[in-house]
Motif scaffolding. Structure first.
Motif, PDB file in Angstrom:
ATOM      1  N   ALA A  47      94.587  31.242  15.735  1.00  0.00           N
ATOM      2  CA  ALA A  47      93.162  31.076  16.012  1.00  0.00           C
ATOM      3  C   ALA A  47      92.902  30.370  17.333  1.00  0.00           C
ATOM      4  O   ALA A  47      91.924  30.679  18.016  1.00  0.00           O
ATOM      5  CB  ALA A  47      92.480  30.314  14.881  1.00  0.00           C
ATOM      6  N   GLY A  48      93.754  29.394  17.741  1.00  0.00           N
ATOM      7  CA  GLY A  48      93.504  28.688  18.994  1.00  0.00           C
ATOM      8  C   GLY A  48      93.263  29.620  20.149  1.00  0.00           C
ATOM      9  O   GLY A  48      92.118  29.835  20.571  1.00  0.00           O
ATOM     10  N   PRO A  49      94.316  30.252  20.680  1.00  0.00           N
ATOM     11  CA  PRO A  49      94.118  31.221  21.761  1.00  0.00           C
ATOM     12  C   PRO A  49      93.532  32.536  21.261  1.00  0.00           C
ATOM     13  O   PRO A  49      92.960  33.310  22.030  1.00  0.00           O
ATOM     14  CB  PRO A  49      95.542  31.434  22.287  1.00  0.00           C
ATOM     15  N   GLY A  50      93.638  32.761  19.947  1.00  0.00           N
ATOM     16  CA  GLY A  50      93.188  34.038  19.399  1.00  0.00           C
ATOM     17  C   GLY A  50      91.691  34.216  19.388  1.00  0.00           C
ATOM     18  O   GLY A  50      91.197  35.349  19.436  1.00  0.00           O
ATOM     19  N   ILE A  51      90.937  33.125  19.325  1.00  0.00           N
ATOM     20  CA  ILE A  51      89.478  33.255  19.307  1.00  0.00           C
ATOM     21  C   ILE A  51      88.981  33.841  20.620  1.00  0.00           C
ATOM     22  O   ILE A  51      88.159  34.769  20.640  1.00  0.00           O
ATOM     23  CB  ILE A  51      88.828  31.886  19.021  1.00  0.00           C
ATOM     24  N   ALA A  52      89.491  33.316  21.737  1.00  0.00           N
ATOM     25  CA  ALA A  52      89.095  33.856  23.039  1.00  0.00           C
ATOM     26  C   ALA A  52      89.574  35.303  23.184  1.00  0.00           C
ATOM     27  O   ALA A  52      88.857  36.156  23.718  1.00  0.00           O
ATOM     28  CB  ALA A  52      89.669  32.994  24.166  1.00  0.00           C
ATOM     29  N   ARG A  53      90.761  35.574  22.680  1.00  0.00           N
ATOM     30  CA  ARG A  53      91.274  36.948  22.778  1.00  0.00           C
ATOM     31  C   ARG A  53      90.467  37.891  21.895  1.00  0.00           C
ATOM     32  O   ARG A  53      90.251  39.053  22.250  1.00  0.00           O
ATOM     33  CB  ARG A  53      92.744  36.984  22.382  1.00  0.00           C
TER      34      ARG A  53
END
Length: 214
Positions: A47-53
């Motif tokens: 979720a950390g980098p995945g939200i922006a992705r």
């Protein structure tokens, strides 16, 4: 189906990949930023980098790609869903629950598809693609291909195809011949529509290109 599993937790990545592969999925496992493949049907992201992705995917050329975010945080869960994620799961739930979630999301987002080699036919959308490239078929060409894909290795005479696909008790048998020829031309070297001399036509079944429904 092809899945992308991008997480910075190597232990979870290994166990989740093994579980997903046992469930029949082709898994590309990596870390944040691992590129999508052309055949990616669903992405599982931290979720950390995945939200922006997730936001980038929704704004990009593949906005309908299903996405599941891995998070232990209720706040991140809300942000992820707001960003367009289809589901969120706590990695502590384990790889078995992740596999169930993947199955559920794919069921919602991917109508049942008939596949044979590199051909994919979606009855609900009435669409056909070879290597994800759409193939334009007439309604009757589509009906003929769907019928044959559902009955691999079975031989049908032109009379039987006229009855089963066209719904005609009688008619010009050359109609079937013309449609077979057109299907072969449009599918190119991916077609397996064989002529069985003296009997009719059959969709062959080579062991390396097993017919399946997904």
């Amino acid at each position: 189906m092809g899945l992308l599993l991008a997480t910075g937790d190597p232990r979870f990545r290994d166990t989740a990949r093994a579980a997903l592969e046992r469930a029949g999925h082709d898994v590309l496992a990596g870390v944040a930023g691992t590129a999508l493949r052309d055949d990616t049907a669903l992405a599982i992201l931290d979720a950390g980098p995945g939200i922006a992705r997730c936001r980038a995917i929704r704004a990009g050329p593949h906005p309908e790609l299903p996405i599941i975010l891995l998070t232990t945080s209720g706040h991140e869960r809300i942000r992820g869903l707001e960003a367009g994620a289809d589901d969120c799961i706590d990695p502590a739930a384990g790889p078995y629950e992740l596999t169930l979630r993947v199955t559920a999301v794919l069921r919602r987002t991917h109508p049942a598809v008939l596949r044979d080699g590199r051909i994919a036919l979606c009855p609900q959308a009435r669409s056909v693609a070879v290597d994800t490239v759409p193939v334009q078929l007439t309604p009757r060409e589509f009906d003929l291909l769907e019928f044959l894909l559902r009955h691999p290795e079975s031989v049908f005479s032109r009379e039987q195809l006229l009855a089963q696909v066209w719904g005609w008790d009688f008619g010009d048998l050359s109609t079937v011949t013309v449609h077979v020829k057109r299907l072969r031309a449009k599918l190119g070297d991916q077609h397996r529509l064989d002529t069985v001399w003296g009997r009719g036509y059959a969709w062959g079944a080579a062991p390396s290109r097993e017919m399946r429904s997904a």
